[in-house]
Write a protein that holds these residues in place. Structure first.
Motif, PDB file in Angstrom:
ATOM      1  N   GLY A   2       0.793  -1.215   0.000  1.00  0.00           N
ATOM      2  CA  GLY A   2       0.000   0.000   0.000  1.00  0.00           C
ATOM      3  C   GLY A   2       0.824   1.262   0.000  1.00  0.00           C
ATOM      4  O   GLY A   2       1.966   1.291   0.459  1.00  0.00           O
ATOM      5  N   LYS A   3       0.220   2.302  -0.562  1.00  0.00           N
ATOM      6  CA  LYS A   3       0.853   3.619  -0.510  1.00  0.00           C
ATOM      7  C   LYS A   3      -0.212   4.689  -0.638  1.00  0.00           C
ATOM      8  O   LYS A   3      -1.331   4.434  -1.084  1.00  0.00           O
ATOM      9  CB  LYS A   3       1.933   3.782  -1.564  1.00  0.00           C
ATOM     10  N   THR A   5      -0.637   8.748  -2.064  1.00  0.00           N
ATOM     11  CA  THR A   5      -0.064   9.856  -2.814  1.00  0.00           C
ATOM     12  C   THR A   5      -1.107  10.957  -2.965  1.00  0.00           C
ATOM     13  O   THR A   5      -2.299  10.739  -2.725  1.00  0.00           O
ATOM     14  CB  THR A   5       0.412   9.409  -4.211  1.00  0.00           C
ATOM     15  N   PRO A  49       5.887   8.926  -2.069  1.00  0.00           N
ATOM     16  CA  PRO A  49       4.591   8.697  -1.427  1.00  0.00           C
ATOM     17  C   PRO A  49       4.531   9.320  -0.028  1.00  0.00           C
ATOM     18  O   PRO A  49       5.542   9.387   0.679  1.00  0.00           O
ATOM     19  CB  PRO A  49       4.494   7.176  -1.335  1.00  0.00           C
ATOM     20  N   ASP A  52       4.279   4.811   2.464  1.00  0.00           N
ATOM     21  CA  ASP A  52       4.727   3.737   1.576  1.00  0.00           C
ATOM     22  C   ASP A  52       4.603   2.402   2.297  1.00  0.00           C
ATOM     23  O   ASP A  52       4.014   2.336   3.381  1.00  0.00           O
ATOM     24  CB  ASP A  52       6.144   3.991   1.076  1.00  0.00           C
ATOM     25  N   ASP A  53       5.153   1.349   1.726  1.00  0.00           N
ATOM     26  CA  ASP A  53       4.965   0.021   2.305  1.00  0.00           C
ATOM     27  C   ASP A  53       5.556  -0.107   3.711  1.00  0.00           C
ATOM     28  O   ASP A  53       5.147  -0.970   4.472  1.00  0.00           O
ATOM     29  CB  ASP A  53       5.517  -1.059   1.376  1.00  0.00           C
ATOM     30  N   GLN A  98      -3.406  -1.700  -1.338  1.00  0.00           N
ATOM     31  CA  GLN A  98      -3.830  -0.819  -2.424  1.00  0.00           C
ATOM     32  C   GLN A  98      -3.084   0.514  -2.419  1.00  0.00           C
ATOM     33  O   GLN A  98      -2.554   0.944  -1.399  1.00  0.00           O
ATOM     34  CB  GLN A  98      -5.333  -0.551  -2.341  1.00  0.00           C
ATOM     35  N   HIS A  99      -3.098   1.148  -3.583  1.00  0.00           N
ATOM     36  CA  HIS A  99      -2.582   2.506  -3.750  1.00  0.00           C
ATOM     37  C   HIS A  99      -3.767   3.458  -3.594  1.00  0.00           C
ATOM     38  O   HIS A  99      -4.731   3.373  -4.348  1.00  0.00           O
ATOM     39  CB  HIS A  99      -1.945   2.649  -5.127  1.00  0.00           C
ATOM     40  N   TYR A 100      -3.696   4.344  -2.635  1.00  0.00           N
ATOM     41  CA  TYR A 100      -4.706   5.378  -2.445  1.00  0.00           C
ATOM     42  C   TYR A 100      -4.113   6.698  -2.941  1.00  0.00           C
ATOM     43  O   TYR A 100      -3.009   7.066  -2.558  1.00  0.00           O
ATOM     44  CB  TYR A 100      -5.089   5.506  -0.969  1.00  0.00           C
ATOM     45  N   HIS A 101      -4.868   7.388  -3.786  1.00  0.00           N
ATOM     46  CA  HIS A 101      -4.425   8.660  -4.342  1.00  0.00           C
ATOM     47  C   HIS A 101      -5.511   9.690  -4.064  1.00  0.00           C
ATOM     48  O   HIS A 101      -6.682   9.458  -4.385  1.00  0.00           O
ATOM     49  CB  HIS A 101      -4.184   8.522  -5.845  1.00  0.00           C
ATOM     50  N   SER A 117      -6.274   7.256  -8.978  1.00  0.00           N
ATOM     51  CA  SER A 117      -5.571   5.994  -9.179  1.00  0.00           C
ATOM     52  C   SER A 117      -4.085   6.260  -9.385  1.00  0.00           C
ATOM     53  O   SER A 117      -3.658   7.368  -9.567  1.00  0.00           O
ATOM     54  CB  SER A 117      -6.122   5.268 -10.385  1.00  0.00           C
TER      55      SER A 117
END
Length: 117
Positions: A2-3, A5, A49, A52-53, A98-101, A117
């Motif tokens: 996950g990250k 941004t 980010p 980050d992880d 997941q990547h949250y933007h 995304s």
């Protein structure tokens, strides 16, 4: 992993919001706790980010965008008090994979956001 941004666009001037100060807070027991602050780069993004992880954790968060200071810095005359001083966006991070933007489109008088995304 996950990250998190963000990306900010200045809709008044049609450009990235370079130089805007932002703060990321984790909301714990209803109270915001500062995680980090950053100044947006030439592209209106942070250099990496926000989470980050190694730092990502599920939970409630708040991003605060210092909109009035940014526009004053660009020479925009704002009333006192300005219509928008700072824009807080509260959101949740539920999935550590997941990547949250969280993008922001803003002017001195309006803003819009969505899960990007």
């Amino acid at each position: 992993m996950g990250k998190l941004t963000t990306h900010v666009l200045d809709t008044m001037n049609g450009c990235p919001a370079a130089g805007m100060l932002i703060g990321l807070y984790r909301v714990q027991d209803g109270q915001p706790v500062l995680v980090r602050q950053a100044v947006l780069n030439h592209d209106g993004r942070t250099d990496g980010p926000l989470l980050d992880d190694t730092t990502f954790a599920t939970g409630r968060y708040r991003l605060v965008f210092e909109v009035a200071a940014y526009f004053r810095g660009r020479g925009v005359e704002l009333p006192e008090p300005p219509f928008l001083e700072a824009v807080p966006i509260d959101f949740g991070l539920a999935n550590p994979l997941q990547h949250y933007h969280v993008p922001l489109l803003t002017s001195p008088w309006a803003y819009s956001t969505y899960r990007g995304s």
